[in-house]
Write a protein that holds these residues in place. Structure first.
Motif, mmCIF file in Angstrom:
data_model
loop_
_atom_site.group_PDB
_atom_site.id
_atom_site.type_symbol
_atom_site.label_atom_id
_atom_site.label_comp_id
_atom_site.label_asym_id
_atom_site.label_seq_id
_atom_site.Cartn_x
_atom_site.Cartn_y
_atom_site.Cartn_z
ATOM 1 N N LEU A 1 -8.177 -4.126 -0.767
ATOM 2 C CA LEU A 1 -7.550 -4.551 0.477
ATOM 3 C C LEU A 1 -7.391 -6.061 0.532
ATOM 4 O O LEU A 1 -6.374 -6.575 1.022
ATOM 5 N N LEU B 1 0.831 -1.199 0.000
ATOM 6 C CA LEU B 1 0.000 0.000 0.000
ATOM 7 C C LEU B 1 0.871 1.257 0.000
ATOM 8 O O LEU B 1 1.958 1.265 0.583
ATOM 9 N N ALA C 1 -4.320 -7.021 -1.329
ATOM 10 C CA ALA C 1 -3.118 -6.738 -0.550
ATOM 11 C C ALA C 1 -2.949 -7.747 0.587
ATOM 12 O O ALA C 1 -1.832 -8.206 0.866
#
Length: 320
Positions: free
Chosen positions: A264, A57, A267
């Motif tokens: 998300l 990120l 990730a």
């Protein structure tokens, strides 16, 4: 009040902001609220994940402890946050159960949050100090039976409290519930000999094993946990069909753009595949169980059915 022409013309542009913002998420550091005290299993998990997400990120994930009210204080912060993906929370499964235990909630645990991902499974362990007069589950229950009301059972939230009281009910013994704000605080009292026994997660137990002052008596699940393979289950200790566990889930406020959980989860998938994080999970006693939002929804619905049935049967009651 009727909208003016200028407001009506501006509306499409305002609606277009949210998808664009979601695609560029995160635009700044992300607050990850842990609504429990530092040092417990959820806190340790959140901090390990936050660190592992750094390479994936553009901005860091910053863990913030907002303990109190069985997780309610921190959860309310997230429920009231702007749904832009920059305020999230990591909670245990009793986030759902609180509606059946607490007299009131300032939010709806389902409607006021957006599920993001299921993170881990929580096998709960019954622990005691090595100075206590019980070497196994049967001996502990026998001691509690001979000393009614004198063997307090530590808990940190609704699930561990329910497990402790359900064990006492099925075994026919009186064991008062002793509530703590976190697994770390509970374990400190176990090590110091101030608390006879307590239920907490494998992640809370693991850091204290090197002290040599902790004994693990039983696992709450139907099968033994790989972190303590030598420790029998409650079923093996003579309590038939005893099988209770929890989970840790990641949520955002209601109205979170779909692109945020999707980004998300990508990730998280990369982070959970990292051998370094896997080794940290093993060292901390965390059972990773990463699933997308749909998996968290399923877990929450299953949890809701469990507590609804227990409330209907009268085995749990709301606080007065």
């Amino acid at each position: 009040m009727p909208l003016g022409r200028r407001a009506l013309l501006a509306a499409p542009a305002l609606l277009a902001v949210r998808p664009a913002a979601a695609e560029s998420w995160p635009a700044r550091p992300v607050r990850l609220i842990v609504p429990y005290a530092a040092g417990g299993g959820t806190d340790l998990l959140a901090r390990a994940i936050a660190e592992a997400l750094r390479p994936a990120l553009p901005h860091p994930v910053v863990v913030e402890n907002r303990a109190g009210g069985a997780g309610v204080i921190g959860s309310e912060v997230v429920a009231r946050a702007e749904p832009d993906g920059h305020t999230l929370m990591a909670v245990v499964s009793t986030h759902v159960a609180n509606r059946y235990f607490l007299a009131s909630l300032p939010y709806d645990p389902i409607r006021d949050f957006t599920p993001v991902a299921l993170l881990s499974r929580n096998t709960m362990m019954l622990v005691t100090g090595t100075a206590q007069p019980h070497a196994d589950l049967r001996a502990m229950l026998d001691y509690a039976r001979r000393n009614p009301g004198r063997v307090g059972t530590g808990s940190t939230e609704s699930l561990s409290s329910f497990i402790g009281q359900e064990l006492a009910r099925r075994a026919g013994v009186e064991m008062p519930d002793v509530q703590y704000r976190s697994g770390g605080q509970l374990m400190n009292d176990i090590v110091a000999g101030h608390l006879p026994v307590g239920w907490t997660s494998t992640a809370s137990v693991m850091p204290h094993m090197p002290t040599g002052r902790v004994r693990v008596l039983a696992a709450s699940t139907a099968t033994r946990t790989p972190f303590f393979p030598e420790v029998p289950t409650v079923q093996e200790g003579g309590i038939a069909e005893f099988d209770l566990s929890g989970w840790v889930g990641l949520y955002g406020p209601a109205g979170l753009p779909e692109a945020v959980p999707a980004r998300l989860h990508q990730a998280l998938t990369r982070a959970f595949a990292d051998p370094v994080l896997q080794q940290r999970f093993t060292a901390m006693g965390i059972e990773p169980n990463l699933k997308p939002a749909a998996g968290l929804i399923e877990a929450a619905q299953r949890e809701d059915r469990l507590w609804a049935a227990a409330a209907a049967a009268g085995t749990i009651r709301k606080e007065q």
